[in-house]
Design an enzyme around this catalytic site. Structure first.
Site, short mmCIF file in Angstrom:
data_model
loop_
_atom_site.label_atom_id
_atom_site.label_comp_id
_atom_site.label_asym_id
_atom_site.label_seq_id
_atom_site.Cartn_x
_atom_site.Cartn_y
_atom_site.Cartn_z
CB CYS A 115 20.80 36.35 30.86
SG CYS A 115 19.23 36.98 30.26
CG HIS A 185 19.93 31.41 21.73
ND1 HIS A 185 18.57 31.54 21.58
CD2 HIS A 185 20.29 32.34 22.65
CE1 HIS A 185 18.13 32.49 22.38
NE2 HIS A 185 19.14 33.01 23.04
P1 GDP Z 1 24.40 33.55 25.81
O1 GDP Z 1 24.40 32.24 26.52
O2 GDP Z 1 23.35 34.48 26.30
O3 GDP Z 1 25.75 34.19 25.83
O4 GDP Z 1 23.97 33.32 24.29
P2 GDP Z 1 24.37 32.36 23.07
O5 GDP Z 1 23.45 31.22 22.99
O6 GDP Z 1 24.43 33.25 21.88
O7 GDP Z 1 25.81 31.72 23.43
C1 GDP Z 1 26.90 32.50 23.29
C2 GDP Z 1 28.20 31.77 23.61
O8 GDP Z 1 28.55 30.90 22.53
C3 GDP Z 1 29.28 32.84 23.70
O9 GDP Z 1 30.32 32.42 24.53
C4 GDP Z 1 29.73 32.90 22.23
O10 GDP Z 1 31.03 33.47 22.12
C5 GDP Z 1 29.70 31.42 21.85
N1 GDP Z 1 29.58 31.18 20.41
C6 GDP Z 1 30.51 30.58 19.63
N2 GDP Z 1 30.12 30.54 18.35
C7 GDP Z 1 28.88 31.10 18.30
C8 GDP Z 1 27.95 31.33 17.24
O11 GDP Z 1 28.17 31.00 16.08
N3 GDP Z 1 26.76 31.92 17.59
C9 GDP Z 1 26.46 32.28 18.88
N4 GDP Z 1 25.27 32.84 19.15
N5 GDP Z 1 27.35 32.11 19.88
C10 GDP Z 1 28.53 31.51 19.62
#
Ligand code: GDP
Length: 311
Positions: A115, A185
């Site tokens: 990120c 996550h």
């Molecule tokens: P990122 O990769 O930094 O954005 O972090 P995450 O591991 O939280 O992944 C987020 C992605 O998964 C985003 O597109 C969210 O909208 C999607 N997502 C869908 N359902 C969930 C959920 O239940 N928890 C999380 N953390 N993300 C979700």
């Protein structure tokens, strides 16, 4: 074959963040190596406390530090607590890197995150995309702290000649993750949601965003082999990416996890929740050229994690 610049053999190694997803996997991996592993559990040392961190490093004098400590969380936690994320990650990062330098530690591996790259960087994202554009707002606070960490390594190298390097892994998952529906996550959050829904006999599970974003996932046991490799075979101011090369949409990930957990109801996406960055697929050619490749396919990794959760 890569050339060894530095050997871990017989070294005093400290993993800052030893109880986290990376720290615990790295502890497992280092059992296969001839190193003396130092331990500073969170209950004994709070890395946001500068003097305590300096004192611990001065007293224990590791030869090598892996900086894997941090406040981490999924998109929900990053949006809700940005001040906590930037403060705790900046303080832990500064305390560990500066404390290591003051204690004479000559080898440090700093763990960053994909990120740190601009939201609109061209994919696959090479290391040279760093600081070429604005960040994704949902994790800007965390990313700024991680960028500060990699810049600390770069500048301590330039000014003090320290062999500090920075590794940028893609999205990680594994058995030691934080399985929290709200703060975790996406993989652990989905796994818990599907498991609970199945147990309760619920007919639907609600997930966040549109399902359209793409993510590259790397199994933590694969990452830690890369960490052991770069600690011995990489020595440069520029960060080094570590990705699996396997990309999946959040929609397809949800259906895969539903299959792995045996949930057969409906999957609903709540698009009032954020998507985050549309895509962050790393160019991992630099680490690949050192001889490392991810070994675990996403489905196999998810099955292993789920097997551990079910107990
Ligand atoms: P990122 O990769 O930094 O954005 O972090 P995450 O591991 O939280 O992944 C987020 C992605 O998964 C985003 O597109 C969210 O909208 C999607 N997502 C869908 N359902 C969930 C959920 O239940 N928890 C999380 N953390 N993300 C979700």
């Amino acid at each position: 074959m890569h050339k060894k610049l530095y050997s871990l053999q017989g070294k005093r190694v400290w993993i800052a963040g030893q109880t986290g997803l990376v720290g615990r996997s790295l502890t497992d991996e280092l059992q296969n190596h001839d190193v003396l592993l130092l331990s500073a559990p969170h209950s004994a040392l709070d890395l946001t406390q500068q003097q305590a961190t300096f004192d611990w490093l001065a007293a224990h004098k590791p030869d090598v530090v892996f900086m894997a400590a941090g406040r981490v969380g999924g998109i929900g936690a990053n949006v809700e607590y940005p001040a906590d994320f930037i403060r705790d990650n900046l303080s832990m990062t500064l305390n560990v890197i500066d404390g290591a330098h003051k204690a004479g530690v000559d080898r440090l591996v700093f763990l960053g995150s994909s990120c740190i790259y601009p939201r609109d960087a061209t994919n696959p994202i090479g290391e040279d995309a760093l600081l070429t554009g604005a960040l994704e707002p949902t994790n800007e606070a965390y990313a700024i702290a991680k960028i500060a960490g990699l810049k600390l390594c770069e500048h301590y190298r330039a000014q003090y000649g320290r062999n500090y390097i920075s590794v940028m892994p893609t999205n990680l998952y594994g058995g030691y993750d934080n399985f929290d529906k709200d703060g975790g996550h996406v993989i652990p959050a989905m796994m818990i949601k599907f498991m609970e829904a199945k147990k309760a006999g619920a007919d639907k599970v609600t997930l966040w965003g549109t399902g359209a974003p793409l993510r590259e996932f790397l199994y933590a046991p694969d990452l830690v082999r890369a960490l052991v490799l770069v600690a011995q075979a990489y020595d440069d101011a520029a960060p080094i990416n570590v990705g699996s090369g396997e990309e999946v949409s959040i929609y397809d990930l949800a259906h895969l996890i539903a299959r792995v957990t045996g949930f057969e109801g409906d999957i609903v996406f709540d698009d009032s929740k954020p998507d985050g960055t549309p895509r962050k697929f790393l160019d991992s050619s630099k680490i690949n050229s050192l001889g490392w490749r991810a070994q675990t396919k996403l489905e196999a990794g998810l099955r292993e994690v789920y097997g551990g959760l079910k107990g």
